[in-house]
Design a protein around this motif. Structure first.
Motif, PDB file in Angstrom:
ATOM      1  N   LEU A  95       0.865  -1.180   0.000  1.00 27.88           N
ATOM      2  CA  LEU A  95       0.000   0.000   0.000  1.00 27.88           C
ATOM      3  C   LEU A  95       0.904   1.234   0.000  1.00 27.88           C
ATOM      4  N   THR A 123      -1.282  -1.057  -4.295  1.00 32.22           N
ATOM      5  CA  THR A 123      -2.461  -0.219  -4.123  1.00 32.22           C
ATOM      6  C   THR A 123      -1.975   1.171  -3.717  1.00 32.22           C
ATOM      7  N   ASP A 141      -6.130   4.406  -6.049  1.00 36.30           N
ATOM      8  CA  ASP A 141      -7.205   3.452  -5.753  1.00 36.30           C
ATOM      9  C   ASP A 141      -8.101   3.995  -4.646  1.00 36.30           C
TER      10      ASP A 141
END
Ligand code: PRP
Ligand code: MN
Ligand code: MG
Length: 179
Positions: A95, A123, A141
């Motif tokens: 992330l 992400t 995202d």
């Protein structure tokens, strides 16, 4: 410092509410995935620390810093790693946490690096988005606020390394940077 701000765009409370919301969504989506959460220094440091406090799943954190080469502006698209991660990303759910996406060049470079290192998934969570300035087809995202193409500072965002410590985001007065 407050005197240099023309207008507050997002108050401390606006930001904290949004970060909480994003943390809840991310907690749901990263359940059982033990993400490696990467803070893109320096701008993302405050968002990163507030966001992970709102994430209720097990996760790990690391830091990365990139910059453009020498005198060239970021529009050249040439970016180098100034501080690399401490841990391998191979097989990990990543992330990436960014304060703002502008042209998108910083992120597209980072994503490319992490893909080549065989991350399992990548992400992106960005608190702010300036779509007007985009030169890549990159989208976050998870996105906080879409903002106008103005000179904004605070909550990690700087002008000449200043104003990062403001708890809100505001537009800088033109006279601050016009001389
Ligand atoms: C800013 C911001 C993003 C990037 C966005 O970082 O924090 O990382 O620019 O711009 P882009 O989408 O056009 O690449 P900066 O390079 O100013 O470094 P900093 O985080 O240390 O302020
Ligand atoms: Mn940055
Ligand atoms: Mg900066």
């Amino acid at each position: 410092m407050q005197n240099d701000i023309l207008e507050v765009l997002y108050s401390e409370q606006d930001i904290q509410e949004k970060v909480k919301e994003m943390g809840e969504l991310l907690s749901r989506d990263f359940e059982g995935r033990n993400p490696l959460v990467i803070c893109v220094l320096k701008g993302a440091f405050i968002f990163m620390s507030d966001l992970v406090k709102r994430m209720t799943v097990p996760l790990e954190i690391d830091f990365m810093a990139v910059s453009s080469y020498g005198q060239s502006t970021k529009s050249s698209g040439v970016v180098k790693i100034v501080k690399d991660l401490d841990v391998p990303v191979e097989g990990r759910h990543i992330l990436i946490v960014e304060d703002i996406i502008d042209s998108g060049l910083t992120l597209s470079y980072l994503i490319d690096v992490l893909e080549r290192r065989n991350a399992l998934s990548i992400t992106v969570a960005a608190l702010f988005d300036k779509p007007a300035r985009r030169t890549t087809d990159l989208e976050a995202d998870y996105k906080g606020f879409s903002i106008p193409d103005a000179f904004v500072v605070g909550y990690g965002l700087d002008y000449a390394e200043k104003y990062r410590n403001l708890p809100y985001v505001g537009i800088l007065k033109p006279e601050v940077y016009s001389h």
